[in-house]
Motif scaffolding. Structure first.
Motif, mmCIF file in Angstrom:
data_model
loop_
_atom_site.group_PDB
_atom_site.id
_atom_site.type_symbol
_atom_site.label_atom_id
_atom_site.label_comp_id
_atom_site.label_asym_id
_atom_site.label_seq_id
_atom_site.Cartn_x
_atom_site.Cartn_y
_atom_site.Cartn_z
ATOM 1 N N LEU A 304 84.747 -32.556 56.488
ATOM 2 C CA LEU A 304 85.372 -32.232 55.358
ATOM 3 C C LEU A 304 86.916 -31.587 55.558
ATOM 4 C CD1 LEU A 304 85.402 -31.653 52.219
ATOM 5 C CD2 LEU A 304 84.741 -29.342 52.524
ATOM 6 N N PHE A 305 86.839 -30.560 56.464
ATOM 7 C CA PHE A 305 88.262 -30.106 56.982
ATOM 8 C C PHE A 305 89.098 -30.919 57.304
ATOM 9 C CE2 PHE A 305 90.831 -27.526 59.909
ATOM 10 C CZ PHE A 305 91.518 -26.802 59.090
ATOM 11 N N ILE A 306 88.466 -31.877 58.297
ATOM 12 C CA ILE A 306 89.335 -32.998 58.848
ATOM 13 C C ILE A 306 89.893 -34.023 58.044
ATOM 14 C CG2 ILE A 306 89.518 -34.859 60.684
ATOM 15 C CD1 ILE A 306 87.568 -33.290 62.389
ATOM 16 N N SER A 307 89.055 -34.305 56.942
ATOM 17 C CA SER A 307 89.417 -35.292 55.889
ATOM 18 C C SER A 307 90.614 -34.590 55.211
ATOM 19 C CB SER A 307 88.656 -35.932 55.204
ATOM 20 O OG SER A 307 87.323 -35.017 55.083
ATOM 21 N N ILE A 308 90.555 -33.327 54.727
ATOM 22 C CA ILE A 308 91.521 -32.618 53.883
ATOM 23 C C ILE A 308 92.608 -32.581 54.840
ATOM 24 C CG2 ILE A 308 92.020 -30.270 52.821
ATOM 25 C CD1 ILE A 308 90.010 -31.410 51.177
ATOM 26 N N VAL A 309 92.734 -32.280 56.119
ATOM 27 C CA VAL A 309 94.022 -32.175 56.577
ATOM 28 C C VAL A 309 94.764 -33.373 56.692
ATOM 29 C CG1 VAL A 309 94.917 -31.659 59.025
ATOM 30 C CG2 VAL A 309 93.227 -30.083 58.077
ATOM 31 N N MET A 310 93.915 -34.485 57.002
ATOM 32 C CA MET A 310 94.620 -35.878 57.286
ATOM 33 C C MET A 310 94.827 -36.513 55.779
ATOM 34 S SD MET A 310 92.205 -37.360 60.295
ATOM 35 C CE MET A 310 93.021 -39.128 60.192
ATOM 36 N N PHE A 311 94.161 -36.489 54.769
ATOM 37 C CA PHE A 311 94.339 -37.234 53.691
ATOM 38 C C PHE A 311 94.974 -36.373 52.389
ATOM 39 C CE2 PHE A 311 90.806 -39.683 56.034
ATOM 40 C CZ PHE A 311 91.639 -40.335 56.520
ATOM 41 N N ALA A 312 94.446 -35.146 52.685
ATOM 42 C CA ALA A 312 94.973 -34.624 51.467
ATOM 43 C C ALA A 312 95.330 -33.121 51.859
ATOM 44 C CB ALA A 312 93.631 -34.358 50.444
ATOM 45 N N PRO A 313 96.622 -32.791 52.329
ATOM 46 C CA PRO A 313 96.865 -31.622 52.945
ATOM 47 C C PRO A 313 97.358 -30.577 52.079
ATOM 48 C CG PRO A 313 98.782 -33.399 53.328
ATOM 49 C CD PRO A 313 97.516 -33.898 52.809
ATOM 50 N N MET A 314 97.382 -31.074 50.649
ATOM 51 C CA MET A 314 97.471 -30.002 49.719
ATOM 52 C C MET A 314 96.253 -29.484 49.274
ATOM 53 S SD MET A 314 100.768 -29.463 49.680
ATOM 54 C CE MET A 314 100.696 -28.569 48.427
ATOM 55 N N GLY A 315 95.268 -29.903 49.822
ATOM 56 C CA GLY A 315 93.810 -29.364 49.519
ATOM 57 C C GLY A 315 93.271 -29.988 48.306
ATOM 58 N N LEU A 316 91.923 -29.399 47.938
ATOM 59 C CA LEU A 316 91.395 -29.953 46.702
ATOM 60 C C LEU A 316 91.930 -29.915 45.522
ATOM 61 C CD1 LEU A 316 87.596 -28.977 47.761
ATOM 62 C CD2 LEU A 316 88.427 -31.220 47.984
ATOM 63 N N VAL A 317 92.338 -28.671 45.359
ATOM 64 C CA VAL A 317 93.222 -28.464 44.001
ATOM 65 C C VAL A 317 94.266 -29.315 43.836
ATOM 66 C CG1 VAL A 317 94.426 -26.605 42.835
ATOM 67 C CG2 VAL A 317 92.466 -25.743 44.293
ATOM 68 N N GLY A 318 95.092 -29.505 45.440
ATOM 69 C CA GLY A 318 96.101 -30.491 45.230
ATOM 70 C C GLY A 318 95.702 -32.016 44.872
ATOM 71 N N ILE A 319 94.734 -32.334 45.100
ATOM 72 C CA ILE A 319 94.345 -33.494 44.551
ATOM 73 C C ILE A 319 94.198 -33.576 43.272
ATOM 74 C CG2 ILE A 319 92.525 -35.301 44.711
ATOM 75 C CD1 ILE A 319 91.535 -34.375 47.546
ATOM 76 N N VAL A 320 93.574 -32.707 42.610
ATOM 77 C CA VAL A 320 93.285 -32.614 41.251
ATOM 78 C C VAL A 320 94.589 -32.471 40.639
ATOM 79 C CG1 VAL A 320 92.156 -31.190 39.386
ATOM 80 C CG2 VAL A 320 90.877 -31.651 41.462
ATOM 81 N N HIS A 321 95.358 -31.680 41.051
ATOM 82 C CA HIS A 321 96.837 -31.549 40.302
ATOM 83 C C HIS A 321 97.695 -32.740 40.377
ATOM 84 C CE1 HIS A 321 100.999 -29.401 40.467
ATOM 85 N NE2 HIS A 321 100.327 -29.253 38.881
ATOM 86 N N THR A 322 97.616 -33.374 41.562
ATOM 87 C CA THR A 322 98.316 -34.600 41.680
ATOM 88 C C THR A 322 97.987 -35.850 40.572
ATOM 89 O OG1 THR A 322 97.507 -34.977 43.828
ATOM 90 C CG2 THR A 322 99.642 -34.522 43.841
ATOM 91 N N GLN A 323 96.500 -35.889 40.605
ATOM 92 C CA GLN A 323 95.988 -36.731 39.752
ATOM 93 C C GLN A 323 96.214 -36.450 38.178
ATOM 94 O OE1 GLN A 323 94.890 -39.568 40.405
ATOM 95 N NE2 GLN A 323 94.920 -39.636 42.629
ATOM 96 N N TYR A 324 96.389 -35.150 37.985
ATOM 97 C CA TYR A 324 96.469 -34.490 36.708
ATOM 98 C C TYR A 324 97.793 -34.925 36.237
ATOM 99 C CZ TYR A 324 97.498 -31.372 33.137
ATOM 100 O OH TYR A 324 98.106 -30.886 31.843
ATOM 101 N N LEU A 325 98.886 -34.650 37.128
ATOM 102 C CA LEU A 325 100.279 -34.817 36.906
ATOM 103 C C LEU A 325 100.529 -36.492 36.569
ATOM 104 C CD1 LEU A 325 102.259 -32.783 39.333
ATOM 105 C CD2 LEU A 325 101.737 -32.369 36.778
ATOM 106 N N ASN A 326 100.000 -37.272 37.570
ATOM 107 C CA ASN A 326 99.987 -38.640 37.459
ATOM 108 C C ASN A 326 99.421 -39.310 36.284
ATOM 109 O OD1 ASN A 326 99.873 -41.451 37.836
ATOM 110 N ND2 ASN A 326 99.238 -41.191 40.012
ATOM 111 N N TRP A 327 98.200 -38.605 35.790
ATOM 112 C CA TRP A 327 97.525 -38.841 34.596
ATOM 113 C C TRP A 327 98.598 -38.531 33.114
ATOM 114 C CZ3 TRP A 327 95.700 -35.350 30.623
ATOM 115 C CH2 TRP A 327 95.144 -36.059 29.547
ATOM 116 N N LYS A 328 99.075 -37.531 33.182
ATOM 117 C CA LYS A 328 99.995 -36.974 32.405
ATOM 118 C C LYS A 328 101.217 -37.749 31.947
ATOM 119 C CE LYS A 328 101.806 -32.872 31.525
ATOM 120 N NZ LYS A 328 102.003 -31.094 31.860
#
Lengths: 423, 251
Positions: A304-328
């Protein structure tokens, strides 16, 4: 990391998370009323304070510490000694509700001492010093057994201490409410600190220490004050830990503890105030529940940690936030189905991967690899070929669909749309 | 009435190992003047700036700011004595917005130091000055834009704004118009004149149009030494300068 720069005014609309989250926190123990769950929730609270204090360094000031457990642990030990003194005095002295303050004071004191030479430089030098200090304190915990209690650790009794509010802290639910109260206080204080000149300059020093100097600030002092305050909150979390656990041993100052807070904070997202809250809760939950279900939980944790570091360095909240901004911004229009398809195929791939890992663990680690074991509710035999084939097939199909079909499909869709917009 | 020297360099030397980059540099910058330093590449202009601003240590000699020795002081102390600078490469708080950059630059000069008991946004004087600066910088439209998304010219203006905001009396600008088009450069020159009215200005510049438009006095730095100082007219007509630097560019 724009959201980490304390922008925006105080707005009534922005207050709602501060009301909703505590409300949920107070309701939870009535929904899940097993003692185990309530203890788990208490641990989450402690972990949240600790992770928030850690993010004062990592996210806000750009300081990567490998030894933050030192302040958590020393705070816990000092609070434990105080609790024992209270116990010995027949339950008179400092009220139990204020015990975390003793931890905070200890964290502050050790922060003042250790911080004075840790923060001279940021970056690698700082990281190495904290690593060394962490190791130093941990190894001395086995030498100074009077203070650290040796390998057995130290015990204290929270219900043999006076209570400010006249509450009996033997039931864990009452302890949990105390944890919620302290977590809320600490979270509010840490949040407000970000809005002060120090908080702003911590961001400034993180972004550009040189420019900070040319507007009059000494980056070392900014880091130092921030470090000391962070250590203080870590100590507070340590003091609270004493109340929830009633035992401390050398593990609380150890590298595992330092690593766990780094992992949790990063998984949640260091660029967001809420990131460490989410990360610490998740990690605490996984530690307790995953370890009950599988031996391989540390491996999952690492993955989990490695995949966050590699694919989503902004973390889980970052994923949700970018998707939210994208959706908005309307980025989901017409392709929500494709996004869902990617998500589902990714989950299928993860499911397959979990099956493979569980099979391997059973095959290589079990005394009798041929013994039947339950995989995802089905009794299987790890020495047979079939479960392996099926697991690998699920993995490959899941990830394959996601990477080779879903992702290109989404990309094509988006570029086709933007071309259409231009034409 | 004698004019005070804002900045005074005496016999300043700087070696990097054996290489002597600055070799006995003498320079006097008068208060309120706009002093431009020109010189060929590798003459040591940026090194000189780094020495004055406390980014590098002086090997020998002294640097005085309004009579106080400032050589070998750390940069933030030099800043507090009244000197600030911009850099050749844009140097801002990249993850912050325009208004946040201005606020951060104002905090110390407004006396807020390392306070952690008051809100930045509650400081009305900081807010007021930040908005006023943004207006003067023509950045009111971009107030909440992250600076990494600004155009290059906007970033340079904001940097000048931040330099001024720190409350410095002496301002060093390192090639403020580098990499800009003619019109952009003109805008920046006007901006500099507008922003730095009363301040003492020391500018390193390559663009001779800018130099002659901006300068009250010019110093020519060649191989780590000042070979001439004077008004633009004097420098234009100085033979040594023409030979060493201006060459065929000025007839």
């Amino acid at each position: 990391m724009a959201t980490n720069t304390a922008a925006g005014g105080i707005n009534a609309l922005k207050l709602w998370p501060w009301l909703i989250v505590p409300f949920i926190a107070i309701v939870l123990p009535f929904v899940f009323d097993s003692g185990h769950t309530i203890n788990l929730l208490s641990h989450m609270g402690v972990a949240i304070i600790f992770a928030l204090s850690y993010n004062m360094l990592l996210g806000n000031t750009g300081l990567l510490s490998f030894g933050h457990a030192v302040y958590f642990g020393l705070g816990a030990f000092v609070a434990m000694h105080l609790l024992r003194a209270i116990n010995d005095a027949g339950g008179t002295g400092l009220p139990i509700e204020l015990l975390p303050l003793a931890g905070a004071a200890a964290g502050l004191g050790f922060g003042v001492i250790f911080g004075s030479f840790s923060v001279r430089r940021a970056g690698v030098v700082f990281a190495m010093i904290t690593l060394g200090l962490g190791e130093l304190v941990h190894s001395s915990s086995l030498m100074f057994t009077d203070f650290f209690g040796g390998e057995a650790g130290l015990f204290g009794y929270r219900d043999e201490a006076p209570s400010l509010l006249g509450v009996d802290y033997a039931p864990s639910r009452n302890v949990y409410f105390l944890v919620v109260a302290w977590t809320l206080i600490a979270a509010i204080l840490i949040y407000l600190l970000r809005k002060t000149p120090l908080g702003w300059m911590a961001n400034a020093v993180r972004d550009n220490p040189e420019r900070a100097q040319f507007v009059g600030y000494n980056p070392t002092i900014v880091r130092y004050i921030q470090f000391v305050l962070s250590a203080c909150f870590a100590g507070l979390a340590g003091g609270l830990f004493v109340i929830t656990n009633e035992i401390v041993n050398d593990e609380v100052v150890g590298q595992l503890q330092s690593g766990a807070v780094l992992l949790g904070t990063f998984i949640g997202g260091i660029g967001y105030f809420i990131g460490p809250v989410v990360g610490a809760s998740l990690v605490t939950f996984l530690e307790s529940s995953l370890s009950a279900h599988t031996e391989a939980w540390v491996l999952y944790f690492g993955l989990l940690f490695i995949s966050i570091v590699m694919f989503a360095p902004m973390g889980l909240v970052g994923i949700v936030h970018t998707q939210y901004l994208n959706w908005k911004a309307g980025g989901w229009k017409g392709n929500t189905g494709i996004r869902l398809y990617i998500l589902v195929s990714g989950l299928v791939g993860i499911f397959g991967l979990i099956c493979v890992i569980e099979l391997s663990y059973h095959y290589f680690r079990s005394w009798d690899p041929g013994a039947p074991f339950i995989l995802m509710g089905i009794s299987t035999n790890a020495t047979h070929l079939l479960p392996w084939l099926v697991s690998f097939a699920i993995t490959i199909i899941g990830f394959g669909l996601m990477l080779l079909h879903g992702n290109p499909l989404l990309k094509r869709h988006i570029s086709a749309n933007s071309d259409g917009g231009k034409a | 009435m004698t004019i005070r020297n804002a900045l005074e360099l005496k016999g300043v030397k700087k070696n990097f190992g054996r290489a002597e980059i600055i070799r006995g540099l003498n320079l006097e910058v008068r208060e309120h003047e706009r002093h431009v330093i020109i010189g060929p590449n590798g003459a040591g202009k940026s090194t000189m700036f780094n020495l004055i601003s406390g980014r590098l240590k002086v090997s020998e000699g002294s640097i005085k700011l309004f009579g106080n020795n400032i050589h070998n002081l750390p940069a933030h102390k030099v800043n507090r004595l009244g000197l600030s600078r911009s850099f050749q490469v844009t140097n801002l708080f990249q993850n912050m917005t325009v208004i946040e950059n201005l606020r951060c630059s104002l905090l110390w000069s407004e006396g807020h130091k390392y306070a952690f008991w008051k809100s930045v946004l509650g400081q009305d004087s900081v807010t007021e000055r930040a908005y006023e600066l943004a207006t003067r910088l023509n950045l009111t439209e971009q107030l909440s834009t992250q600076v990494s998304l600004l155009t290059y010219a906007q970033q340079r203006s904001l940097e000048i704004g931040c330099t001024v905001a720190s409350g410095a009396k002496v301002i060093l600008l390192d090639e403020p118009t580098a990499g800009m088009s003619r019109t952009e450069a003109n805008d920046v020159v006007q901006l500099i004149q507008r922003m730095t009215g009363e301040n003492t200005l020391v500018v390193v510049e390559h663009d001779l149009n800018v130099v002659f438009e901006l300068a009250d006095r010019i110093s020519v730095l060649v191989y780590g030494e000042i070979i001439a100082t004077g008004t633009p007219e004097e420098i234009r007509n100085n033979e040594a300068v023409q030979e060493a630097y201006l060459g065929t560019e000025v007839h």
